[in-house]
Design a protein around this motif. Sequence first.
Motif, mmCIF file in Angstrom:
data_model
loop_
_atom_site.group_PDB
_atom_site.id
_atom_site.type_symbol
_atom_site.label_atom_id
_atom_site.label_comp_id
_atom_site.label_asym_id
_atom_site.label_seq_id
_atom_site.Cartn_x
_atom_site.Cartn_y
_atom_site.Cartn_z
ATOM 1 N N TRP A 20 29.969 20.188 48.157
ATOM 2 C CA TRP A 20 31.589 20.788 46.277
ATOM 3 C C TRP A 20 31.275 22.024 46.796
ATOM 4 O O TRP A 20 29.772 22.479 47.023
ATOM 5 N N ALA A 21 31.995 22.817 46.268
ATOM 6 C CA ALA A 21 32.683 24.278 46.534
ATOM 7 C C ALA A 21 31.379 24.238 45.227
ATOM 8 O O ALA A 21 31.781 23.697 44.264
ATOM 9 N N THR A 22 30.952 25.873 45.070
ATOM 10 C CA THR A 22 30.117 25.882 44.314
ATOM 11 C C THR A 22 30.617 27.427 43.883
ATOM 12 O O THR A 22 31.724 28.469 44.772
ATOM 13 N N ASP A 23 31.193 27.693 42.330
ATOM 14 C CA ASP A 23 30.915 29.319 41.014
ATOM 15 C C ASP A 23 32.111 29.818 42.598
ATOM 16 O O ASP A 23 33.383 29.196 41.905
ATOM 17 N N ASP A 24 31.961 30.846 43.307
ATOM 18 C CA ASP A 24 33.477 31.813 43.463
ATOM 19 C C ASP A 24 34.092 31.500 44.695
ATOM 20 O O ASP A 24 35.636 31.359 44.323
ATOM 21 N N VAL A 85 44.020 38.173 36.569
ATOM 22 C CA VAL A 85 45.656 38.181 38.071
ATOM 23 C C VAL A 85 45.463 39.923 37.529
ATOM 24 O O VAL A 85 45.738 40.007 36.389
ATOM 25 N N ASP A 86 44.616 40.560 38.331
ATOM 26 C CA ASP A 86 45.270 42.009 37.943
ATOM 27 C C ASP A 86 46.381 42.754 38.683
ATOM 28 O O ASP A 86 47.154 42.948 38.407
ATOM 29 N N ALA A 87 47.169 42.323 39.427
ATOM 30 C CA ALA A 87 47.700 42.495 40.486
ATOM 31 C C ALA A 87 48.499 41.685 41.552
ATOM 32 O O ALA A 87 47.321 40.940 42.182
ATOM 33 N N VAL A 88 49.059 41.397 42.326
ATOM 34 C CA VAL A 88 49.444 40.710 43.537
ATOM 35 C C VAL A 88 50.746 41.734 43.984
ATOM 36 O O VAL A 88 51.927 41.866 43.157
ATOM 37 N N ASP A 89 50.025 41.730 45.158
ATOM 38 C CA ASP A 89 50.633 42.896 46.161
ATOM 39 C C ASP A 89 51.559 41.921 47.381
ATOM 40 O O ASP A 89 50.351 41.289 48.152
ATOM 41 N N VAL A 90 52.287 41.749 47.322
ATOM 42 C CA VAL A 90 53.140 40.743 49.053
ATOM 43 C C VAL A 90 54.364 41.713 49.145
ATOM 44 O O VAL A 90 54.975 42.776 49.232
ATOM 45 N N ARG A 105 44.605 40.673 43.836
ATOM 46 C CA ARG A 105 43.659 41.050 43.441
ATOM 47 C C ARG A 105 42.942 40.426 41.586
ATOM 48 O O ARG A 105 44.171 40.327 41.482
ATOM 49 N N TYR A 106 41.720 40.145 42.032
ATOM 50 C CA TYR A 106 41.844 39.185 40.417
ATOM 51 C C TYR A 106 40.571 39.016 40.139
ATOM 52 O O TYR A 106 39.453 39.905 40.503
ATOM 53 N N ARG A 107 40.091 38.733 38.648
ATOM 54 C CA ARG A 107 38.467 38.649 38.391
ATOM 55 C C ARG A 107 38.220 37.917 37.564
ATOM 56 O O ARG A 107 38.989 37.123 37.086
ATOM 57 N N LEU A 108 37.056 37.138 37.823
ATOM 58 C CA LEU A 108 36.562 36.207 36.895
ATOM 59 C C LEU A 108 36.094 36.423 35.505
ATOM 60 O O LEU A 108 35.586 37.245 35.160
ATOM 61 N N PRO A 114 35.737 42.801 39.911
ATOM 62 C CA PRO A 114 36.678 43.041 40.906
ATOM 63 C C PRO A 114 36.930 41.603 42.028
ATOM 64 O O PRO A 114 35.697 41.807 42.824
ATOM 65 N N ALA A 115 37.819 41.222 42.670
ATOM 66 C CA ALA A 115 37.664 40.074 44.034
ATOM 67 C C ALA A 115 39.373 40.621 44.382
ATOM 68 O O ALA A 115 39.927 40.897 44.150
ATOM 69 N N GLU A 116 39.723 39.616 45.114
ATOM 70 C CA GLU A 116 40.077 39.717 46.573
ATOM 71 C C GLU A 116 40.757 38.553 47.015
ATOM 72 O O GLU A 116 39.737 37.972 47.111
#
Length: 125
Positions: A20-24, A85-90, A105-108, A114-116
């Motif tokens: 199974w996928a885990t965590d992040d 969700v912090d930001a969505v850039d397209v 760009r998001y955070r859990l 921060p994560a992307e």
Amino acid sequence: MPHVRSWPLGGVDEDGALTWATDDQSVREVMLNILLTRPGERLQRPDFGAGLLNFVHQPNNETTRNLIAGVVRKSLTLWEPRVLVDAVDVSPGPDDVSEVHINIRYRLRHNPAPAELGLTLNLGV
């Protein structure tokens, strides 16, 4: 925090057990699942999904890119409660006029680091 196991399955390990996928990694896979699922595609959850593939054959212009960003933000906020969700850039692809690059760009919620997540969508125009 204990490991959180989540759908989707990660395959079968060398002992024949399901992985199974885990965590992040689980969060990233669910985010992609949300983004690539079209509303109406799931019988028991007809509103689920962002429907990014519905933008195929749309013009690669500022209006389309703003619509994509809005759909991404709204869908992830609605369907993935573990994510802020912090930001969505397209942006248009630098080498191919039919591509858009989506950078989220998001955070859990349980980890403020921060994560992307980035993906490319070919609009096929």
